[in-house]
Write a protein that holds these residues in place. Structure first.
Motif, short mmCIF file in Angstrom:
data_model
loop_
_atom_site.label_atom_id
_atom_site.label_comp_id
_atom_site.label_asym_id
_atom_site.label_seq_id
_atom_site.Cartn_x
_atom_site.Cartn_y
_atom_site.Cartn_z
N ASP A 13 20.02 -2.58 13.27
CA ASP A 13 18.77 -2.05 12.72
C ASP A 13 18.07 -1.99 13.94
O ASP A 13 17.24 -0.77 13.94
CB ASP A 13 18.40 -2.63 11.80
CG ASP A 13 19.26 -2.37 10.18
OD1 ASP A 13 20.13 -1.32 10.29
OD2 ASP A 13 19.21 -3.17 9.43
N SER A 53 18.58 0.49 16.72
CA SER A 53 18.15 1.82 16.25
C SER A 53 16.75 2.24 16.36
O SER A 53 16.29 3.25 16.75
CB SER A 53 18.73 1.91 14.97
OG SER A 53 18.77 3.48 14.36
N THR A 73 17.99 -3.43 4.16
CA THR A 73 18.40 -3.05 5.66
C THR A 73 17.82 -1.38 5.67
O THR A 73 17.83 -0.83 4.42
CB THR A 73 19.80 -3.08 5.89
OG1 THR A 73 20.46 -2.35 4.86
CG2 THR A 73 20.26 -4.55 5.97
N SER A 74 17.99 -0.80 6.79
CA SER A 74 17.66 0.52 7.18
C SER A 74 18.69 1.35 6.68
O SER A 74 19.75 1.26 6.94
CB SER A 74 17.25 0.73 8.61
OG SER A 74 17.08 2.03 8.96
N ASN A 101 23.95 -7.23 11.28
CA ASN A 101 23.45 -5.83 10.90
C ASN A 101 21.85 -5.72 11.30
O ASN A 101 21.45 -4.60 11.63
CB ASN A 101 23.87 -5.63 9.49
CG ASN A 101 25.05 -5.77 9.05
OD1 ASN A 101 25.95 -5.35 9.78
ND2 ASN A 101 25.29 -5.95 7.57
N ILE A 113 23.95 3.67 9.09
CA ILE A 113 22.73 3.95 9.81
C ILE A 113 22.92 5.06 11.04
O ILE A 113 21.83 5.62 11.32
CB ILE A 113 21.96 2.85 10.42
CG1 ILE A 113 22.78 2.08 11.40
CG2 ILE A 113 21.69 1.77 9.22
CD1 ILE A 113 22.20 0.89 12.16
N HIS A 159 28.28 -1.09 8.06
CA HIS A 159 26.65 -1.07 8.22
C HIS A 159 26.20 -0.05 9.13
O HIS A 159 25.46 0.76 9.00
CB HIS A 159 26.03 -2.21 8.18
CG HIS A 159 24.56 -2.39 8.44
ND1 HIS A 159 23.75 -2.12 7.36
CD2 HIS A 159 23.87 -2.29 9.52
CE1 HIS A 159 22.45 -2.02 7.85
NE2 HIS A 159 22.54 -2.41 9.10
#
Length: 484
Positions: free
Chosen positions: A165, A168, A3-4, A161, A213, A209
């Protein structure tokens, strides 16, 4: 899953936008503010530094604001066919259902959930499926000018999640909620939380999460999401209410969408007098709660919602498509309840808030047939709900929804098609021979002939327009979508 870990921070080029700007005044839903010769300066943080009216030339603005000396210039076309408008705010959309948009047969709500919705959402246990659906959904909503969306995801933590991401990375302002649904007698066995504790634990994983981010929730925020009262046990609703109080996070759910649903709530929660009182009893009816639909509220429920300052998302396309009913929006507004618009994909067949604006005006006319002409909503009022109203619903009324100093540049550039005149003079008997059947030179479906006022042009856009009229989209000063 990888994940980012990228924290959202974009430094934009300072930009001056010139031309025509149209938005709803902050506290006046019944009219539009049109500025034909305006200039708006947006700084590197995506915040509006100045708004000037009656601007005759660019140089005078640069001289007045020297920090914008090397700014990028974005200008509308001079013939009156383009204008800047605030980005749309979708206050209720189910991202995993996007592939089902337009697919509902003759179902009503509860049958539709079991036949179409739950199987589709369950499929997002596969991250490859989730990536395909979510990427397309976010891209499509941006192309329709949606700069902010309150998304329902699924029960799956990794996929939820991933949606955060993707929002975003795409630059879309979003509220992302993992849906909570632990009632084993109501939910299908293939798509259900194991327990109330699992609902809370997995919701917290998604909150954590998003904190990683976007620590300050500048662009993406978690949103606590009990699907609707029947899908949750009393234990889950109580724990979600406590979580909402502890975290201060926004919440979203459904209320009074369908008559059978209302009856089901009475059966499941007989100790409470109404649907709204169920949420209130568990501490969920707060100023940060977004209630989708609200078609069959009693006067007492409406007054309770107003007293708690909870918000309503009106979803006219879905309400019509699933034969749910016609929400009395004027009644809610007159009662002091804050209302915004939602597409409710996929109960709603379109991801376009412009379509929801159009449907809002039309549904209000159907309501007026039985409840009186005062129920009608104008184009101006419906656009207010899509921008200023939506901003209030998601708690961002001081950041987005209009063009004011200190607000963030969430905007769309709208283009209409100017029809060229032939300039020919010919006798009446020659008319048939002179007709040329030729399509417009651009893809946009809205034709402007030159005589229209700006109110006329906006009305044409609302009733005839679609995503082909959306030429560019900005969120927090960053250009996130362009037609060219």
């Amino acid at each position: 899953m990888a994940t980012s870990s990228r924290k959202y921070k974009v430094v934009n080029t300072p930009t001056i936008y010139f031309g025509t700007f149209i938005h709803s005044p902050r506290d006046e839903a019944s009219k539009l503010d049109v500025c034909e010769e305006g200039a708006i300066g947006v700084n590197s943080d995506g915040v509006i530094d100045f708004v000037e009216r009656d601007v005759k030339d660019i140089d005078s603005i640069v001289d007045k604001y020297p920090s914008f000396k090397n700014a990028e210039i974005v200008q509308t076309r001079p013939e009156g066919t383009q204008f800047f408008f605030p980005g749309f705010i979708d206050t209720h959309i189910h991202a995993p259902q996007y592939p089902n948009a337009g697919v509902f047969g003759s179902s009503t709500l509860l049958d539709w959930l079991n036949k179409y919705t739950f199987p589709r959402e369950a499929s997002l246990s596969s991250l490859s499926v989730a990536r395909t659906i979510y990427s397309r959904c976010v891209a499509r909503t941006l192309s329709h000018g949606t700069t902010t969306a309150a998304y329902y995801a699924t029960i799956h933590v990794p996929a939820t999640n991933l949606l955060a991401d993707i929002c975003s990375a795409a630059g879309q302002r979003a509220f992302v909620g993992r849906v909570c649904m632990d009632h084993k007698d109501i939910n299908p066995d293939f798509y259900c939380d194991e327990s109330a504790d699992e609902s809370i634990a997995n919701t917290c994983l998604c909150i954590d999460h998003i904190k990683k981010i976007d620590p300050n929730y500048e662009l993406v925020s978690p949103i606590i999401t009990p699907r609707f009262a029947p899908s949750c046990t009393a234990e889950a609703l109580e724990k979600l209410g406590k979580l909402a109080k502890e975290t201060g996070l926004p919440c979203q759910t459904h209320i009074s969408e369908n008559r059978n649903e209302v009856q089901l709530v009475k059966q499941l929660f007989p100790e409470h007098d109404s649907y709204a009182e169920v949420y209130d009893a568990f501490g969920l009816l707060t100023p940060k709660m977004i209630l989708g639909h609200a078609i069959y509220l009693s006067k007492k429920e409406m007054e309770l919602i107003k007293s708690r300052d909870a918000k309503i998302s009106h979803c006219p396309v879905s309400n019509s498509a699933l034969t749910s009913g016609g929400a009395k929006v004027r009644w809610l507004m007159n009662g002091g309840v804050t209302v915004g618009l939602g597409t409710d994909v996929s109960g709603g067949y379109s991801p376009s808030i412009l379509e929801a604006v159009r449907a809002t005006t039309l549904v209000s006319r159907h309501v007026a047939l039985s409840d009186g002409d005062e129920c009608k909503l104008s184009v101006e009022e419906s656009l207010y709900l899509a921008t200023r109203g939506g901003a209030k619903v998601v708690g961002l009324e001081n950041k987005i929804g209009g063009f004011e100093v200190g607000m963030e540049w969430d905007a769309q550039l709208i283009g209409l098609e100017l029809v060229e005149t032939t300039g020919d003079d010919f006798a009446e008997e020659e008319v048939v021979d002179k007709v040329v059947f030729e399509g417009p030179k651009s893809a946009g479906p809205v034709d402007v002939f030159g005589w229209e006022t700006w109110d006329d042009k906006v009305a044409k856009w609302v009733y005839n327009g679609d995503d082909r009229n959306t030429l560019g989209v900005w969120v927090k000063g960053r250009k996130v979508w362009s037609r060219t």
